[in-house]
Design an enzyme around this catalytic site. Structure first.
Site, PDB file in Angstrom:
ATOM      1  N   GLU A 182      75.127  76.967  -4.978  1.00 55.77           N
ATOM      2  CA  GLU A 182      74.193  78.318  -4.909  1.00 55.77           C
ATOM      3  C   GLU A 182      74.478  78.906  -3.513  1.00 55.77           C
ATOM      4  O   GLU A 182      74.481  80.204  -3.522  1.00 55.77           O
ATOM      5  CB  GLU A 182      72.750  77.512  -4.809  1.00 55.77           C
ATOM      6  CG  GLU A 182      71.606  78.425  -4.548  1.00 55.77           C
ATOM      7  CD  GLU A 182      70.249  77.449  -4.398  1.00 55.77           C
ATOM      8  OE1 GLU A 182      69.290  78.124  -4.103  1.00 55.77           O
ATOM      9  OE2 GLU A 182      70.261  76.252  -4.108  1.00 55.77           O
ATOM     10  N   HIS A 183      74.833  78.351  -2.365  1.00 52.81           N
ATOM     11  CA  HIS A 183      74.963  78.852  -1.068  1.00 52.81           C
ATOM     12  C   HIS A 183      76.573  78.452  -0.558  1.00 52.81           C
ATOM     13  O   HIS A 183      76.818  77.303  -0.614  1.00 52.81           O
ATOM     14  CB  HIS A 183      74.154  78.358  -0.076  1.00 52.81           C
ATOM     15  CG  HIS A 183      72.643  78.463  -0.551  1.00 52.81           C
ATOM     16  ND1 HIS A 183      71.745  77.439  -0.772  1.00 52.81           N
ATOM     17  CD2 HIS A 183      71.672  79.448  -0.436  1.00 52.81           C
ATOM     18  CE1 HIS A 183      70.738  77.736  -1.113  1.00 52.81           C
ATOM     19  NE2 HIS A 183      70.501  79.068  -0.906  1.00 52.81           N
ATOM     20  N   HIS A 204      65.435  69.667   2.388  1.00 50.13           N
ATOM     21  CA  HIS A 204      64.365  69.869   1.449  1.00 50.13           C
ATOM     22  C   HIS A 204      64.167  68.704   0.583  1.00 50.13           C
ATOM     23  O   HIS A 204      63.254  68.868   0.007  1.00 50.13           O
ATOM     24  CB  HIS A 204      65.238  71.027   0.481  1.00 50.13           C
ATOM     25  CG  HIS A 204      65.120  72.480   0.730  1.00 50.13           C
ATOM     26  ND1 HIS A 204      64.141  73.163   1.125  1.00 50.13           N
ATOM     27  CD2 HIS A 204      66.244  73.253   1.083  1.00 50.13           C
ATOM     28  CE1 HIS A 204      64.311  74.501   1.702  1.00 50.13           C
ATOM     29  NE2 HIS A 204      65.695  74.309   1.742  1.00 50.13           N
ATOM     30  N   HIS A 232      73.088 103.185 -45.130  1.00 43.62           N
ATOM     31  CA  HIS A 232      73.565 103.524 -43.733  1.00 43.62           C
ATOM     32  C   HIS A 232      74.345 104.657 -43.751  1.00 43.62           C
ATOM     33  O   HIS A 232      74.171 105.853 -43.035  1.00 43.62           O
ATOM     34  CB  HIS A 232      73.984 102.581 -43.106  1.00 43.62           C
ATOM     35  CG  HIS A 232      73.391 101.456 -42.408  1.00 43.62           C
ATOM     36  ND1 HIS A 232      72.419 100.602 -43.187  1.00 43.62           N
ATOM     37  CD2 HIS A 232      73.060 101.007 -40.952  1.00 43.62           C
ATOM     38  CE1 HIS A 232      71.847  99.850 -42.323  1.00 43.62           C
ATOM     39  NE2 HIS A 232      72.331  99.956 -41.227  1.00 43.62           N
ATOM     40  N   ASP A 258      67.486  82.538   4.004  1.00 41.19           N
ATOM     41  CA  ASP A 258      66.158  82.334   3.479  1.00 41.19           C
ATOM     42  C   ASP A 258      65.050  82.935   3.810  1.00 41.19           C
ATOM     43  O   ASP A 258      64.253  82.942   3.197  1.00 41.19           O
ATOM     44  CB  ASP A 258      66.126  80.777   4.196  1.00 41.19           C
ATOM     45  CG  ASP A 258      66.962  79.762   3.294  1.00 41.19           C
ATOM     46  OD1 ASP A 258      67.384  79.915   2.294  1.00 41.19           O
ATOM     47  OD2 ASP A 258      67.071  78.658   3.651  1.00 41.19           O
ATOM     48  N   ASN A 279      57.927  72.496 -10.310  1.00 42.88           N
ATOM     49  CA  ASN A 279      58.467  71.045 -10.677  1.00 42.88           C
ATOM     50  C   ASN A 279      58.813  70.943 -12.270  1.00 42.88           C
ATOM     51  O   ASN A 279      58.824  72.127 -12.957  1.00 42.88           O
ATOM     52  CB  ASN A 279      57.168  70.031 -10.397  1.00 42.88           C
ATOM     53  CG  ASN A 279      55.794  70.394 -11.451  1.00 42.88           C
ATOM     54  OD1 ASN A 279      56.139  70.952 -12.525  1.00 42.88           O
ATOM     55  ND2 ASN A 279      54.871  69.941 -10.964  1.00 42.88           N
ATOM     56  N   SER A 326      68.292  72.447  -4.703  1.00 49.40           N
ATOM     57  CA  SER A 326      68.909  73.437  -3.801  1.00 49.40           C
ATOM     58  C   SER A 326      70.269  72.697  -3.332  1.00 49.40           C
ATOM     59  O   SER A 326      70.521  71.547  -3.328  1.00 49.40           O
ATOM     60  CB  SER A 326      68.078  73.977  -2.843  1.00 49.40           C
ATOM     61  OG  SER A 326      68.978  74.937  -2.109  1.00 49.40           O
ATOM     62  N   GLU A 377      80.753  97.506 -44.955  1.00 50.80           N
ATOM     63  CA  GLU A 377      79.908  96.242 -44.666  1.00 50.80           C
ATOM     64  C   GLU A 377      79.055  96.401 -45.722  1.00 50.80           C
ATOM     65  O   GLU A 377      77.956  95.431 -45.778  1.00 50.80           O
ATOM     66  CB  GLU A 377      79.267  96.556 -43.390  1.00 50.80           C
ATOM     67  CG  GLU A 377      80.053  96.573 -42.336  1.00 50.80           C
ATOM     68  CD  GLU A 377      79.436  96.521 -40.612  1.00 50.80           C
ATOM     69  OE1 GLU A 377      78.151  96.975 -40.595  1.00 50.80           O
ATOM     70  OE2 GLU A 377      80.101  96.376 -39.757  1.00 50.80           O
ATOM     71  N   GLN A 383      70.179  71.849   4.706  1.00 52.62           N
ATOM     72  CA  GLN A 383      69.999  72.129   3.168  1.00 52.62           C
ATOM     73  C   GLN A 383      69.353  70.523   2.831  1.00 52.62           C
ATOM     74  O   GLN A 383      68.301  70.659   1.813  1.00 52.62           O
ATOM     75  CB  GLN A 383      71.295  71.995   2.519  1.00 52.62           C
ATOM     76  CG  GLN A 383      71.260  72.650   1.071  1.00 52.62           C
ATOM     77  CD  GLN A 383      70.527  73.988   1.129  1.00 52.62           C
ATOM     78  OE1 GLN A 383      70.761  74.959   1.638  1.00 52.62           O
ATOM     79  NE2 GLN A 383      69.671  74.077   0.071  1.00 52.62           N
ATOM     80  N   TYR A 400      55.218  82.569  -9.839  1.00 51.00           N
ATOM     81  CA  TYR A 400      54.816  81.224  -9.759  1.00 51.00           C
ATOM     82  C   TYR A 400      55.226  80.795  -8.410  1.00 51.00           C
ATOM     83  O   TYR A 400      56.478  80.684  -8.111  1.00 51.00           O
ATOM     84  CB  TYR A 400      55.325  80.217 -10.641  1.00 51.00           C
ATOM     85  CG  TYR A 400      54.903  78.887 -10.667  1.00 51.00           C
ATOM     86  CD1 TYR A 400      53.935  78.520 -11.653  1.00 51.00           C
ATOM     87  CD2 TYR A 400      55.063  78.021  -9.565  1.00 51.00           C
ATOM     88  CE1 TYR A 400      52.992  77.434 -11.468  1.00 51.00           C
ATOM     89  CE2 TYR A 400      54.718  76.673  -9.618  1.00 51.00           C
ATOM     90  CZ  TYR A 400      53.513  76.620 -10.188  1.00 51.00           C
ATOM     91  OH  TYR A 400      52.677  75.335 -10.431  1.00 51.00           O
TER      92      TYR A 400
END
Length: 430
Positions: free
Chosen positions: A327-328, A262, A420, A361, A214, A237, A415, A259, A130
């Site tokens: 994040e950064h 954005h 089994h 980036d 979004n 971000s 069990e 930053q 996307y």
């Protein structure tokens, strides 16, 4: 207003907790709307895609024009400025080279009693990308999402990108061609996510969907998870810069502003080891703000979500950083690699005064799709692993089966799963 804190202040912990808990993105209740769109796409396929594209993007399509043709992609590549194409090619080479080093290797061995064990890695069959659309879209994000999929060996990569009023940055299509994207569709929003997840008459379904969008795209990714895999739900971000006495306040300020430029809830925080350094950074932010073309958006971001924190020691700085889980993270400090083991929670770390986050980036080689909103506490950035599956391998011969049988039967009976146990013991009674 921009937040100014100091660990020396008595009320610091409460103020810092308020900073951590601040809501950076307004919550939009879109779940029911998205659910209806997804159901419509599953029911009507291409007809629903055409309907929602005309409704939201003001673009009339037919089933034949949902997909952007290879001729259109080639034309967009040629229409992209040569210097932009060269920069995209340069970035592609570096991102590819770095991600090739991430590709895991199969590991199969035989242990000391003769049991074969191991791991096989295989790529997913198809990935959906996307990509936010319009003229203000980001060709770098195409590379960052497509390259690790290609390196992983994904056979088919389908990209969706909205084209409101038919507008699309040609560099986005140029990046898709450079990265080897197989299919590109001019659709976006929740209906595009639904098409990738469930398929329509002209859009084949994928196995995993990656890429930001979004609130409607995020909600759609949440709702289709399980039918397909997803990378993450991306939030606004953020960057955190730790600065000591060797830092250049002007450089730190420039990185903070890069930053919050954005918009959309992006956050910038500086942690400085001296009150005078904190003051110098804040002053530089104000001085540089008026020089920026996007000054209004950037100032709003800095004043609403910016913060400068003064600490007494670098150890305090790293303690706060791990609580924020940025994040950064930029280490604008002396000998940054010496402090790297103090970082436990960060999406990406940028070492030293000459490594601005913007390098990551675009052309550094590392991936810029990173965990946001403090999710670096448990999540990682996008990479080759995200497009591969790990399959366990196990094999016994008669001798090694006999070695393992007793404990297996005992645990199965404990069990209450006698069948089994019998599936093991029956092989010993030859």
């Amino acid at each position: 207003m921009t937040v100014f804190l100091s660990t020396a202040d008595a009320g610091f912990e409460r103020a810092f907790a308020d900073l951590l808990g601040s809501k950076r993105e307004s919550s939009v209740e879109v779940g029911e709307t998205v659910a209806a769109i997804i159901a419509d796409v599953r029911d009507r396929g291409d007809a629903a895609l055409i309907h929602y594209t005309e409704k939201f993007d003001r673009l009339s399509l037919t089933p034949e024009t949902l997909r952007i043709s290879s001729e259109e992609i080639d034309a967009a590549y040629e229409a992209t400025a040569p210097e932009v194409r060269e920069a995209l090619e340069f970035a592609h080479r570096r991102i590819t080279a770095h991600h090739e080093k991430q590709k895991p290797q199969d590991h199969i061995y035989t242990d000391d009693i003769g049991v074969t064990l191991g791991t096989r890695w295989t790529p997913i069959e198809a990935a959906g990308l996307y990509v936010p659309g319009g003229l203000a879209s980001y060709p770098s994000s195409v590379l960052m999402n497509a390259v690790p999929a290609k390196v992983a060996g994904v056979e088919r990569i389908a990209m969706v990108v909205p084209t409101p009023d038919g507008a699309l940055n040609p560099a986005v299509l140029a990046a898709a061609r450079i990265a080897g994207v197989d299919e590109v569709y001019r659709i976006g929003g929740a209906h595009a996510v639904a098409a990738l997840a469930y398929g329509t008459q002209n859009v084949a379904p994928v196995v995993k969907i990656v890429g930001p969008g979004n609130a409607y795209v995020a909600a759609a990714k949440r709702q289709v998870f399980g039918a397909v895999g997803i990378d993450t739900i991306a939030g606004p971000s953020d960057v955190l810069v730790i600065a000591d006495g060797t830092a250049n306040p002007a450089w730190v300020a420039a990185d903070l502003l890069a930053q919050v430029e954005h918009g959309a809830g992006a956050q910038a925080i500086a942690i400085a080891t001296d009150p005078k350094l904190s003051e110098a950074i804040a002053a530089e932010v104000e001085r540089q703000l008026i020089l920026l073309p996007r000054a209004d958006i950037t100032r709003e971001g800095w004043e609403n979500l910016g913060a400068v924190i003064t600490v007494r020691t670098l150890d305090e700085a790293f303690n706060l950083t791990n609580r924020i889980a940025p994040e950064h993270l930029e280490l604008a400090v002396d000998e940054p690699r010496r402090h790297l083991d103090k970082v436990h929670n960060a999406g990406a770390v940028f070492l030293g005064h000459f490594t601005p986050e913007a390098i990551g980036d675009y052309v550094g080689g590392s991936n810029h799709v990173l965990p946001t909103d403090g999710t670096a506490r448990f999540a990682s950035g996008l990479g080759v692993f995200d497009f591969m599956k790990r399959t366990s391998v196990l094999g016994c011969d008669p001798s090694s089966l006999a070695e393992l049988a007793g404990a297996t039967v005992t645990l199965a009976e404990t069990e209450g799963l006698s069948a089994h146990g019998r599936s093991v013991s029956i092989r010993l009674n030859r």
